[in-house]
Scaffold this motif. Structure first.
Motif, PDB file in Angstrom:
ATOM      1  N   SER A  88     153.622 -23.307  53.826  1.00 19.82           N
ATOM      2  CA  SER A  88     155.077 -23.916  53.582  1.00 19.82           C
ATOM      3  C   SER A  88     155.120 -24.303  52.125  1.00 19.82           C
ATOM      4  CB  SER A  88     155.414 -24.735  54.811  1.00 19.82           C
ATOM      5  OG  SER A  88     156.901 -25.380  54.437  1.00 19.82           O
ATOM      6  N   GLU A  89     153.934 -24.723  51.643  1.00 17.84           N
ATOM      7  CA  GLU A  89     153.964 -25.461  50.198  1.00 17.84           C
ATOM      8  C   GLU A  89     154.550 -24.448  49.220  1.00 17.84           C
ATOM      9  OE1 GLU A  89     154.372 -27.690  47.850  1.00 17.84           O
ATOM     10  OE2 GLU A  89     153.093 -29.175  49.028  1.00 17.84           O
ATOM     11  N   VAL A  90     155.401 -25.006  48.252  1.00 16.11           N
ATOM     12  CA  VAL A  90     155.776 -24.335  47.363  1.00 16.11           C
ATOM     13  C   VAL A  90     155.109 -24.713  46.022  1.00 16.11           C
ATOM     14  CG1 VAL A  90     158.095 -23.690  45.526  1.00 16.11           C
ATOM     15  CG2 VAL A  90     158.247 -23.874  48.036  1.00 16.11           C
ATOM     16  N   ASP A  91     154.068 -23.749  45.828  1.00 17.34           N
ATOM     17  CA  ASP A  91     153.138 -24.332  44.697  1.00 17.34           C
ATOM     18  C   ASP A  91     153.636 -24.356  43.253  1.00 17.34           C
ATOM     19  OD1 ASP A  91     150.745 -24.564  46.589  1.00 17.34           O
ATOM     20  OD2 ASP A  91     150.906 -22.326  46.861  1.00 17.34           O
ATOM     21  N   ARG A  92     154.672 -23.496  42.942  1.00 20.19           N
ATOM     22  CA  ARG A  92     155.129 -23.324  41.663  1.00 20.19           C
ATOM     23  C   ARG A  92     156.712 -23.042  41.318  1.00 20.19           C
ATOM     24  NH1 ARG A  92     152.551 -19.237  36.767  1.00 20.19           N
ATOM     25  NH2 ARG A  92     153.059 -20.717  35.034  1.00 20.19           N
ATOM     26  N   LEU A  93     157.132 -24.017  40.622  1.00 20.63           N
ATOM     27  CA  LEU A  93     158.392 -23.699  40.313  1.00 20.63           C
ATOM     28  C   LEU A  93     158.860 -24.106  38.787  1.00 20.63           C
ATOM     29  CD1 LEU A  93     160.437 -25.556  43.138  1.00 20.63           C
ATOM     30  CD2 LEU A  93     160.366 -23.127  42.790  1.00 20.63           C
ATOM     31  N   TRP A  94     159.519 -23.044  38.193  1.00 19.81           N
ATOM     32  CA  TRP A  94     159.819 -23.362  36.727  1.00 19.81           C
ATOM     33  C   TRP A  94     160.806 -22.447  36.235  1.00 19.81           C
ATOM     34  CZ3 TRP A  94     156.144 -20.877  32.389  1.00 19.81           C
ATOM     35  CH2 TRP A  94     156.396 -20.906  31.088  1.00 19.81           C
ATOM     36  N   ALA A  95     161.831 -23.080  35.919  1.00 21.92           N
ATOM     37  CA  ALA A  95     163.446 -22.603  36.006  1.00 21.92           C
ATOM     38  C   ALA A  95     163.513 -21.617  34.577  1.00 21.92           C
ATOM     39  CB  ALA A  95     164.377 -23.766  35.954  1.00 21.92           C
ATOM     40  N   GLY A  96     164.012 -20.423  34.842  1.00 14.90           N
ATOM     41  CA  GLY A  96     164.392 -19.668  33.790  1.00 14.90           C
ATOM     42  C   GLY A  96     166.061 -20.040  33.727  1.00 14.90           C
ATOM     43  N   PRO A 147     150.654 -28.583  42.872  1.00 17.51           N
ATOM     44  CA  PRO A 147     151.937 -27.755  42.681  1.00 17.51           C
ATOM     45  C   PRO A 147     152.837 -28.292  41.299  1.00 17.51           C
ATOM     46  CG  PRO A 147     151.807 -28.453  45.001  1.00 17.51           C
ATOM     47  CD  PRO A 147     150.760 -29.252  44.150  1.00 17.51           C
ATOM     48  N   THR A 148     153.532 -27.391  40.890  1.00 11.34           N
ATOM     49  CA  THR A 148     154.125 -27.594  39.634  1.00 11.34           C
ATOM     50  C   THR A 148     155.604 -27.582  39.862  1.00 11.34           C
ATOM     51  OG1 THR A 148     154.498 -25.440  38.750  1.00 11.34           O
ATOM     52  CG2 THR A 148     152.432 -26.394  38.195  1.00 11.34           C
ATOM     53  N   ARG A 149     156.464 -28.382  39.114  1.00 10.19           N
ATOM     54  CA  ARG A 149     157.698 -28.444  39.399  1.00 10.19           C
ATOM     55  C   ARG A 149     158.457 -28.557  38.062  1.00 10.19           C
ATOM     56  NH1 ARG A 149     156.482 -27.247  43.715  1.00 10.19           N
ATOM     57  NH2 ARG A 149     156.766 -28.108  45.708  1.00 10.19           N
ATOM     58  N   ASP A 150     159.751 -27.869  37.907  1.00 10.30           N
ATOM     59  CA  ASP A 150     160.841 -28.119  36.819  1.00 10.30           C
ATOM     60  C   ASP A 150     161.409 -29.289  36.802  1.00 10.30           C
ATOM     61  OD1 ASP A 150     162.924 -27.994  34.981  1.00 10.30           O
ATOM     62  OD2 ASP A 150     162.306 -26.047  34.806  1.00 10.30           O
TER      63      ASP A 150
END
Length: 337
Positions: free
Chosen positions: A282-290, A215-218
């Protein structure tokens, strides 16, 4: 001069990770701060007991429970602005104790909103989370992204966010919703991934035990997040709005580990453990903020951006955790939820 000058600011959840940093920031800005801390019979104030020496004794503490309407209204009386951070936030704990998330996150927010309406509070900044988006359906994630409850925690925050916005639309309550992405820094709980990595390595472990690595995170350094709260309290453009705040930089958990290992100058293997993984759906695989809306509606911009900013924030976090008196507060041998 800030338009918060001369105002009294209540910070709920002030005893927590972000809340304690926010109290420090506001006090240093010269504001009058009342810090809402969860009542306990030990008389402790969470991380407020360990704020920087220049801040100690420079703010008022109110001990109560965000789930109690009378206590919340009492704490808010005489305050001009409420920065509402109090919440249960650990995702794994929400799998087996979801009732407490509804009581704390939704009912607690309702208590703040009802009191704000009654007391005619000038502004309420309600804290959301990037988890309400679920796995990114497009990136960068803008405020128009669908809301997907992939855990009881995220579902409770979606409910709280919508409740806050409904008070703006129904009653004209001056509410705005701040949506931080993954904040990190000193004092963070090891239920979050970066402190989990750092505490294991600082304790001399040769294997870093984690959940899923892809998973990726911001990741947003806490100094940027607390400035975002001030920006949302001050901006004339954000009432009734939801605004994302992040670094605008995406990195995987695995690459985050490698960055930390590199900064700490240690040798360690990465081990992915099943018990630390969320259920698949339930896993959030990708988050990247605009963050274009934040830049458009406020005067905020991230000071820790890109890989360089991430690494700088990591170095500051490692320095804090590497202090033996701070590391002693954590259980590096235990998987905490």
């Amino acid at each position: 001069m800030s338009n918060l000058s001369g105002k009294t600011i209540l910070v709920t959840g002030a005893d927590g990770f972000i809340g304690s940093h926010l109290v420090e920031h506001l006090v240093r800005q010269g504001f009058k701060v009342r810090a809402f801390s969860l009542y306990n019979s030990f008389g402790t104030w969470g991380w407020l007991d360990r704020v920087a020496p220049d801040v100690q004794g420079s703010f008022e503490v109110f001990s109560g429970d965000i789930r109690d309407p009378n206590g919340v209204a009492t704490a808010m009386r005489g305050c001009d602005v409420v920065l509402h951070l109090a919440a249960l936030i650990a995702i794994p704990y929400s799998y087996h104790s979801p009732d407490t998330y509804i009581d704390t996150n939704i009912k607690g927010t309702l208590n703040v909103l009802q009191a704000a309406r009654l007391l005619e509070t000038e502004r309420v900044v309600h804290t959301s989370t990037s988890e309400v988006y679920g796995t990114a359906q497009f990136v960068p994630i803008t405020e128009e992204h669908p809301l997907v409850g992939q855990s009881p925690y995220s579902a409770s925050k979606i409910g709280a966010d919508q409740l806050a916005l409904s008070f703006y639309r129904s009653f004209g309550t001056p509410v705005t919703v701040i949506r931080p992405f993954n904040t990190f820094g000193p004092r963070q709980s090891t239920r979050a991934v970066l402190p989990t990595i750092i505490t294991q390595l600082a304790a001399g472990k040769k294997e870093v035990r984690l959940g899923k690595l892809s998973p990726t995170r911001d990741f947003t350094y806490v100094a940027d997040t607390v400035k975002a709260f001030q920006a949302m309290a001050e901006s004339p453009n954000v009432l009734g709005e939801v605004v994302n705040f992040g670094s605008g930089f995406e990195i995987s958990i695995e690459d985050s580990v490698r960055t930390i290992i590199d900064v700490m100058g240690v040798n360690a293997q990465i081990v992915s453990e099943e018990q630390r993984q969320r259920p698949e759906l339930s896993e959030v695989d990708r988050l990247w903020a605009g963050i274009d809306k934040a830049k458009r509606l406020t005067d905020w911009k991230p000071g820790y951006s890109g890989h360089e900013g991430f690494a700088r924030g990591i170095r500051e976090t490692i320095e804090w955790f590497s202090n033996p008196s701070n590391l002693a507060l954590y259980k590096a041998d235990t998987y905490g939820i």
